[in-house]
Design a protein around this motif. Structure first.
Motif, PDB file in Angstrom:
ATOM      1  N   CYS A  19       1.269  -7.231   6.808  1.00 35.58           N
ATOM      2  CA  CYS A  19       1.757  -5.898   7.175  1.00 35.58           C
ATOM      3  C   CYS A  19       2.620  -6.023   8.430  1.00 35.58           C
ATOM      4  O   CYS A  19       2.166  -6.580   9.429  1.00 35.58           O
ATOM      5  CB  CYS A  19       0.589  -4.955   7.458  1.00 35.58           C
ATOM      6  SG  CYS A  19      -0.631  -4.842   6.115  1.00 35.58           S
ATOM      7  N   THR A  20       3.838  -5.521   8.371  1.00 35.19           N
ATOM      8  CA  THR A  20       4.723  -5.599   9.527  1.00 35.19           C
ATOM      9  C   THR A  20       5.099  -4.203   9.982  1.00 35.19           C
ATOM     10  O   THR A  20       5.252  -3.277   9.182  1.00 35.19           O
ATOM     11  CB  THR A  20       5.997  -6.399   9.214  1.00 35.19           C
ATOM     12  OG1 THR A  20       6.616  -5.869   8.041  1.00 35.19           O
ATOM     13  CG2 THR A  20       5.666  -7.858   8.972  1.00 35.19           C
TER      14      THR A  20
ATOM     15  N   ALA B  40      -3.541  -1.405   9.913  1.00 32.37           N
ATOM     16  CA  ALA B  40      -2.383  -2.111  10.466  1.00 32.37           C
ATOM     17  C   ALA B  40      -1.500  -1.189  11.291  1.00 32.37           C
ATOM     18  O   ALA B  40      -0.942  -1.588  12.301  1.00 32.37           O
ATOM     19  CB  ALA B  40      -1.564  -2.741   9.337  1.00 32.37           C
ATOM     20  N   GLU B  41      -1.372   0.060  10.875  1.00 28.74           N
ATOM     21  CA  GLU B  41      -0.447   0.969  11.535  1.00 28.74           C
ATOM     22  C   GLU B  41      -0.969   1.474  12.872  1.00 28.74           C
ATOM     23  O   GLU B  41      -0.225   2.091  13.635  1.00 28.74           O
ATOM     24  CB  GLU B  41      -0.121   2.134  10.600  1.00 28.74           C
ATOM     25  CG  GLU B  41       0.641   1.672   9.367  1.00 28.74           C
ATOM     26  CD  GLU B  41       0.862   2.764   8.348  1.00 28.74           C
ATOM     27  OE1 GLU B  41       0.422   3.903   8.603  1.00 28.74           O
ATOM     28  OE2 GLU B  41       1.475   2.487   7.305  1.00 28.74           O
TER      29      GLU B  41
ATOM     30  N   CYS C 253      -1.838  -1.204   3.738  1.00 30.09           N
ATOM     31  CA  CYS C 253      -1.817  -1.588   5.151  1.00 30.09           C
ATOM     32  C   CYS C 253      -2.350  -0.461   6.030  1.00 30.09           C
ATOM     33  O   CYS C 253      -3.043  -0.698   7.017  1.00 30.09           O
ATOM     34  CB  CYS C 253      -0.387  -1.952   5.571  1.00 30.09           C
ATOM     35  SG  CYS C 253       0.247  -3.479   4.846  1.00 30.09           S
TER      36      CYS C 253
ATOM     37  N   PHE D  99      -0.165  -8.855  11.298  1.00 30.40           N
ATOM     38  CA  PHE D  99      -1.389  -8.291  10.744  1.00 30.40           C
ATOM     39  C   PHE D  99      -1.458  -8.748   9.288  1.00 30.40           C
ATOM     40  O   PHE D  99      -0.577  -8.420   8.492  1.00 30.40           O
ATOM     41  CB  PHE D  99      -1.341  -6.766  10.824  1.00 30.40           C
ATOM     42  CG  PHE D  99      -2.635  -6.092  10.433  1.00 30.40           C
ATOM     43  CD1 PHE D  99      -3.453  -5.518  11.392  1.00 30.40           C
ATOM     44  CD2 PHE D  99      -3.028  -6.019   9.097  1.00 30.40           C
ATOM     45  CE1 PHE D  99      -4.642  -4.882  11.030  1.00 30.40           C
ATOM     46  CE2 PHE D  99      -4.210  -5.405   8.733  1.00 30.40           C
ATOM     47  CZ  PHE D  99      -5.025  -4.837   9.697  1.00 30.40           C
TER      48      PHE D  99
ATOM     49  N   SER E 210      -2.608  -0.795  14.911  1.00 30.10           N
ATOM     50  CA  SER E 210      -2.782  -1.978  15.757  1.00 30.10           C
ATOM     51  C   SER E 210      -1.664  -2.119  16.761  1.00 30.10           C
ATOM     52  O   SER E 210      -1.864  -2.645  17.844  1.00 30.10           O
ATOM     53  CB  SER E 210      -2.859  -3.244  14.893  1.00 30.10           C
ATOM     54  OG  SER E 210      -1.622  -3.495  14.254  1.00 30.10           O
TER      55      SER E 210
ATOM     56  N   ALA F 124       3.825   0.870   7.800  1.00 30.37           N
ATOM     57  CA  ALA F 124       3.913  -0.591   7.762  1.00 30.37           C
ATOM     58  C   ALA F 124       4.533  -1.045   6.456  1.00 30.37           C
ATOM     59  O   ALA F 124       4.341  -0.433   5.406  1.00 30.37           O
ATOM     60  CB  ALA F 124       2.520  -1.197   7.921  1.00 30.37           C
TER      61      ALA F 124
ATOM     62  N   GLY G 249      -1.296  -9.109  15.224  1.00 31.72           N
ATOM     63  CA  GLY G 249      -2.218  -8.851  14.132  1.00 31.72           C
ATOM     64  C   GLY G 249      -3.423  -8.039  14.547  1.00 31.72           C
ATOM     65  O   GLY G 249      -4.420  -7.994  13.849  1.00 31.72           O
ATOM     66  N   GLY G 250      -3.349  -7.372  15.672  1.00 38.76           N
ATOM     67  CA  GLY G 250      -4.498  -6.614  16.136  1.00 38.76           C
ATOM     68  C   GLY G 250      -5.414  -7.493  16.957  1.00 38.76           C
ATOM     69  O   GLY G 250      -5.089  -8.609  17.322  1.00 38.76           O
TER      70      GLY G 250
ATOM     71  N   ARG H 273     -10.319 -10.343   7.157  1.00 37.26           N
ATOM     72  CA  ARG H 273      -9.415 -10.705   8.246  1.00 37.26           C
ATOM     73  C   ARG H 273     -10.157 -11.718   9.123  1.00 37.26           C
ATOM     74  O   ARG H 273     -11.012 -11.350   9.932  1.00 37.26           O
ATOM     75  CB  ARG H 273      -9.020  -9.480   9.069  1.00 37.26           C
ATOM     76  CG  ARG H 273      -8.159  -8.490   8.300  1.00 37.26           C
ATOM     77  CD  ARG H 273      -7.502  -7.488   9.229  1.00 37.26           C
ATOM     78  NE  ARG H 273      -6.536  -8.158  10.082  1.00 37.26           N
ATOM     79  CZ  ARG H 273      -6.477  -8.038  11.423  1.00 37.26           C
ATOM     80  NH1 ARG H 273      -7.353  -7.283  12.048  1.00 37.26           N
ATOM     81  NH2 ARG H 273      -5.560  -8.673  12.109  1.00 37.26           N
TER      82      ARG H 273
ATOM     83  N   GLU I 216       4.522  -3.720   3.543  1.00 41.03           N
ATOM     84  CA  GLU I 216       3.517  -4.597   2.939  1.00 41.03           C
ATOM     85  C   GLU I 216       4.196  -5.662   2.096  1.00 41.03           C
ATOM     86  O   GLU I 216       5.017  -5.347   1.232  1.00 41.03           O
ATOM     87  CB  GLU I 216       2.562  -3.768   2.086  1.00 41.03           C
ATOM     88  CG  GLU I 216       1.430  -4.558   1.462  1.00 41.03           C
ATOM     89  CD  GLU I 216       0.430  -3.656   0.743  1.00 41.03           C
ATOM     90  OE1 GLU I 216      -0.125  -4.084  -0.282  1.00 41.03           O
ATOM     91  OE2 GLU I 216       0.218  -2.521   1.216  1.00 41.03           O
TER      92      GLU I 216
END
Length: 320
Positions: free
Chosen positions: A79-80, A49-50, A44, A131, A52, A95, A58-59, A143, A97
């Motif tokens: 990715c959270t 992701a980190e 991620c 994301f 965003s 993040a 999700g960006g 994506r 995964e």
């Protein structure tokens, strides 16, 4: 809720108002664009992701091309991130995964076209997608943009497909470990970070917790329990070792959800937990400390992290 720990869950914030669709913007896909196919998926963090941020979900998906037949997904990685970031100079936010291998419904939803703008009245509904990246058999990833409805919002089919993913955590951080057979059988990972402790160091809104609409079913809620070794307690990001796991029945989740949303404010406390549980629902998580301060970490109606006090009833429901 989710998070490498608690991350930006698939959230819908209902503001109880309506407005003309003409003023709304959507992350609609560009059917004529060409998908950018990236080489083998790594993490991620490497995917961006980190950076965003939780507020962007999700960006920036606006302008991304739609998913077409040039790419055949076989899995999705979600990715959270925490919805609140640490203060300047604080520890780097990692993040969480998670992965799902049944992407049939999601792929079908992502390939739907944009609906024409209707011009009708629309509710002021804010949807923050997680994301996520789609992977093919070769491990490559993309994506895609998200198709929008007649109000310029992400189509409901996409929201439902994302919320219904059967996600399995891959790793609590950048150095994945092979999970034990017991953890894998329970749909959990061998290790997971105690994000109640981590998030409490940053501070939260302290507002009441609200489980987003869509997580009252048919999403299956998985409980993963972890023990925190003494040498990990009070560390910057305590790593818990898998203890047990199970799925909650509809009745158990209904009762637990009621206690989460009724949870009182958490008083100041600095006692570390030696045990905690993670409730995985869709792409989000809720954390509950079984001992120590006995707090829970969830989200508010505005999609921000909140720490509340876990009730004895909730602790009893999540015991075992």
């Amino acid at each position: 809720m989710s998070r490498h720990g608690v991350g930006s869950v698939v959230a819908a914030v209902l503001l109880g108002a309506v407005a003309a669709c003409a003023g709304q913007t959507g992350g609609g896909a560009e059917p004529s664009g060409k998908l950018r196919i990236e080489p083998a998926w790594s993490s991620c963090a490497d995917a961006g992701a980190e950076s965003s941020g939780p507020a962007s979900g999700g960006g920036d998906l606006a302008g991304l091309p739609s998913l077409d037949d040039s790419f055949q997904p076989v899995a999705v990685v979600v990715c959270t991130l925490p919805t609140l970031r640490p203060p300047s100079g604080g520890a780097k936010v990692a993040a969480t995964e998670s992965r799902a291998d049944d992407v049939t419904a999601l792929v079908a939803a992502l390939r739907l076209p944009d609906e024409p703008m209707s011009g009708d009245a629309c509710s002021l509904e804010l949807y923050l997608p997680p994301f996520f990246a789609l992977l093919d058999e070769q491990g490559r990833w993309v994506r895609p943009g998200l198709p929008h409805d007649g109000c310029g919002k992400v189509r409901s089919e996409v929201r439902e497909a994302l919320g219904g993913l059967r996600l399995t955590p891959v790793s609590p951080g950048p150095a994945p470990e092979t999970g034990s057979s017991q953890a894998a059988a329970a749909g959990c990972t061998r290790q997971w970070a105690d994000m109640v402790w981590v998030t409490a160091q940053w501070g939260t809104s302290g507002e009441p917790a609200v489980v987003p609409e869509g997580f009252d079913g048919p999403v299956r809620v998985r409980l993963c329990a972890y023990r925190v070794p003494a040498d990990q307690q009070r560390s910057g990001k305590p790593a818990g070792e898998f203890a047990s796991g199970r799925e909650l029945s509809d009745e158990q989740w209904t009762a637990a959800r009621k206690e989460v949303e009724a949870a009182a404010p958490a008083p100041a406390c600095s006692d570390p937990a030696s045990e905690f549980v993670v409730l995985h629902l869709g792409s989000g998580q809720i954390y509950v400390e079984r001992d120590g301060c006995r707090r829970l970490l969830a989200q508010t109606a505005d999609g921000l992290d909140t720490i509340r006090q876990a009730s004895p009833e909730l602790l009893a429901q999540l015991a075992g």
